[in-house]
Design an enzyme around this catalytic site. Structure first.
Site, PDB file in Angstrom:
ATOM      1  N   LYS A  73     -24.009 105.460  17.031  1.00 27.59           N
ATOM      2  CA  LYS A  73     -23.103 104.374  16.636  1.00 27.59           C
ATOM      3  C   LYS A  73     -23.440 103.947  15.205  1.00 27.59           C
ATOM      4  O   LYS A  73     -23.225 104.718  14.290  1.00 27.59           O
ATOM      5  CB  LYS A  73     -23.191 103.241  17.658  1.00 27.59           C
ATOM      6  CG  LYS A  73     -22.582 103.687  19.001  1.00 27.59           C
ATOM      7  CD  LYS A  73     -22.801 102.724  20.141  1.00 27.59           C
ATOM      8  CE  LYS A  73     -22.108 103.251  21.399  1.00 27.59           C
ATOM      9  NZ  LYS A  73     -22.625 102.669  22.620  1.00 27.59           N
ATOM     10  N   PHE A 120     -22.416  97.169  29.586  1.00 26.81           N
ATOM     11  CA  PHE A 120     -21.753  98.467  29.554  1.00 26.81           C
ATOM     12  C   PHE A 120     -21.922  99.133  30.925  1.00 26.81           C
ATOM     13  O   PHE A 120     -23.015  99.118  31.489  1.00 26.81           O
ATOM     14  CB  PHE A 120     -22.398  99.312  28.456  1.00 26.81           C
ATOM     15  CG  PHE A 120     -21.610 100.541  28.096  1.00 26.81           C
ATOM     16  CD1 PHE A 120     -20.481 100.456  27.318  1.00 26.81           C
ATOM     17  CD2 PHE A 120     -22.017 101.789  28.537  1.00 26.81           C
ATOM     18  CE1 PHE A 120     -19.760 101.595  26.977  1.00 26.81           C
ATOM     19  CE2 PHE A 120     -21.301 102.933  28.214  1.00 26.81           C
ATOM     20  CZ  PHE A 120     -20.172 102.836  27.424  1.00 26.81           C
ATOM     21  N   ASP A 168     -30.510  96.295  25.630  1.00 22.10           N
ATOM     22  CA  ASP A 168     -29.782  97.457  25.130  1.00 22.10           C
ATOM     23  C   ASP A 168     -29.234  97.096  23.751  1.00 22.10           C
ATOM     24  O   ASP A 168     -28.474  96.126  23.593  1.00 22.10           O
ATOM     25  CB  ASP A 168     -28.644  97.823  26.101  1.00 22.10           C
ATOM     26  CG  ASP A 168     -27.982  99.148  25.725  1.00 22.10           C
ATOM     27  OD1 ASP A 168     -27.956  99.478  24.515  1.00 22.10           O
ATOM     28  OD2 ASP A 168     -27.487  99.854  26.622  1.00 22.10           O
TER      29      ASP A 168
HETATM   30  C1  LIG Z   1     -22.540 103.397  23.895  1.00 25.15           C
HETATM   31  C2  LIG Z   1     -23.376 102.730  24.910  1.00 25.15           C
HETATM   32  C3  LIG Z   1     -24.157 103.488  25.790  1.00 25.15           C
HETATM   33  C4  LIG Z   1     -24.085 104.979  25.798  1.00 25.15           C
HETATM   34  O1  LIG Z   1     -24.948 105.584  26.704  1.00 25.15           O
HETATM   35  P1  LIG Z   1     -25.192 107.148  26.642  1.00 25.15           P
HETATM   36  O2  LIG Z   1     -26.022 107.424  27.819  1.00 25.15           O
HETATM   37  O3  LIG Z   1     -25.940 107.414  25.350  1.00 25.15           O
HETATM   38  O4  LIG Z   1     -23.877 107.844  26.678  1.00 25.15           O
HETATM   39  C5  LIG Z   1     -24.997 102.800  26.673  1.00 25.15           C
HETATM   40  N1  LIG Z   1     -25.042 101.447  26.681  1.00 25.15           N
HETATM   41  C6  LIG Z   1     -24.278 100.715  25.845  1.00 25.15           C
HETATM   42  C7  LIG Z   1     -24.382  99.227  25.864  1.00 25.15           C
HETATM   43  C8  LIG Z   1     -23.415 101.340  24.950  1.00 25.15           C
HETATM   44  O5  LIG Z   1     -22.648 100.598  24.143  1.00 25.15           O
END
Ligand SMILES: *Cc1c(COP(=O)(O)O)cnc(C)c1O
Length: 407
Positions: free
Chosen positions: A220, A125, A194
């Site tokens: 989520k 991500f 993650d």
């Molecule tokens: C949704 C998601 C995030 C979101 O990060 P925030 O800092 O909470 O907005 C981070 N890493 C992954 C892999 C995600 O899918």
């Protein structure tokens, strides 16, 4: 071939059927975005109302002690820990995933001061990669980004930290957490996982696999609500050496001594930064009630059955879309992604039919199958909607091409 009647029959024997009743789900809508923002458990607003009116409204500042607001990150963290295979005292719920990734990855690279490389993959991500870039630049390290299938072979004894996301937010493809964690340890590297698309969707075994650090999302599959606190896991064996790069007062051993010298708290508390997000934690805490007594293997089995069914139906009915999600059960998370050059207007046309998925650039139509509140008939009806939107060509209407800020 499965029929809609078969789906109804599967729903009657679904061991999770009554969990669906605990969620607020508007009639007639099929919500396939629980991987992006989990649905609202019905009892959450009342719990929030009580905390706001009685604790904030009446007890006010006394609530920090009387209602133990300061402990919330730990209490909620331990409840998340039960879902991801972590020991009590190894997770706090706090901050955002991005901030927790920064804390975990920076602390991880400090555990390997003689090594110069942070390794991740192109499916990660973006926020995770941005955070790593910042750490690498500040610390003078190399950020090495390889293809997801090459992560295992790229792990060697030059690597300080491997930071990857278990389930690819685009394709739903899932890394082998056991293999990558073992390879990291074999090579003397630290691993940071993650779990944004894992926690609450299927069992995770952080402690059993010997994972070093992990982070994840509260909004989520954990259904904690928009902007819910995220979480961070620090394996107990690393807690003494864990150096939080954001040395805020709530990570201090004695915040209310107001000493000007920073002394880190014992245990997971040193991963804290500032004042806890009380209202967000209350919502997340309440939302986690729906998991009480649930067997995550049952949750996983239903998720696999639903994603399998959706892929079978779409593959059988529509040639125009390619399934981007792996068919092997152990290689996927709880979502199905379909590729099409015009995925954006196709998703908009589906939303207009109350089948709510989302679009991920450049060509992915993404459908999350949250096993706690979706039925097999929803899978069927969603696949029918995909077929009809494609066969009718209705996605070509100009109104579906307009892109909002959040997709
Ligand atoms: C949704 C998601 C995030 C979101 O990060 P925030 O800092 O909470 O907005 C981070 N890493 C992954 C892999 C995600 O899918």
């Amino acid at each position: 071939m499965t029929t809609r009647t078969d789906c109804e029959a599967l729903d009657t024997v679904d061991p999770l059927a009554e969990i669906r009743d605990r969620f607020a789900l508007p009639d007639g809508e099929i919500y396939l975005d629980g991987n992006s923002l989990g649905a609202l458990p019905k009892h959450v607003p009342e719990r929030m109302r009580k905390v706001v009116e009685e604790q904030w409204g009446v007890d006010r500042i006394r609530s920090w002690n009387v209602h133990r607001w300061t402990d919330l990150p730990h209490r909620v963290g331990d409840r998340i820990g039960a879902l991801v295979g972590a020991q009590p005292g190894s997770i706090i719920a706090a901050d955002t995933t991005s901030i927790n990734a920064f804390k975990a990855i920076d602390a991880a690279r400090r555990l390997r001061p003689d090594r110069r490389v942070i390794l991740t993959d192109t499916s990660n991500f973006p926020t995770d990669v941005y955070v790593m870039r910042g750490i690498a630049d500040a610390a003078g390290l190399e950020l090495r980004i390889v293809e997801p299938d090459s992560v295992l072979e790229a792990i060697d004894d030059s690597i300080a930290v491997v930071a990857v996301t278990e389930v690819d937010y685009r394709t739903g493809s899932r890394h082998d957490m056991a293999a990558i964690t073992a390879a990291c340890h074999e090579a003397g590297a630290i691993v940071v996982w993650d779990l944004a698309h894992s926690a609450g969707a299927f069992p995770v075994a952080l402690a059993d696999l010997g994972v070093d650090f992990a982070v994840g999302c509260g909004y989520k599959y954990l259904n904690g609500g928009p902007g819910a606190p995220a979480f961070i896991y620090v394996a107990p064996r690393h807690q003494i050496a864990f150096r939080n790069p954001i040395t805020g007062w709530f990570g201090h051993a004695a915040p209310f001594d107001f000493s000007l010298e920073f002394v880190p708290a014992e245990g997971i508390a040193r991963a804290r930064v500032g004042t806890p997000h009380v209202l967000g934690l209350v919502a997340l805490d309440a939302a986690l009630d729906v998991f009480d007594g649930l067997d995550l293997d049952v949750v996983r089995a239903k998720s696999l059955a639903m994603t399998d069914l959706f892929m079978d139906l779409v593959e059988g009915w529509v040639d125009e879309l390619d399934v981007a999600t792996p068919r092997e059960p152990e290689r996927r998370g709880s979502q199905v992604s379909l590729r099409h050059e015009h995925a954006f207007p196709i998703v908009q046309a589906l939303i207009a039919r109350d089948v709510v998925g989302d679009f991920r650039t450049p060509d992915i139509a993404r459908f999350g199958f949250a096993p706690l509140y979706l039925r097999h008939v929803d899978v069927w009806d969603a696949a029918v909607a995909v077929r009809e939107v494609i066969d009718s060509g209705e996605w070509q209407e100009p109104k579906y091409a307009v892109r909002p800020r959040v997709t």
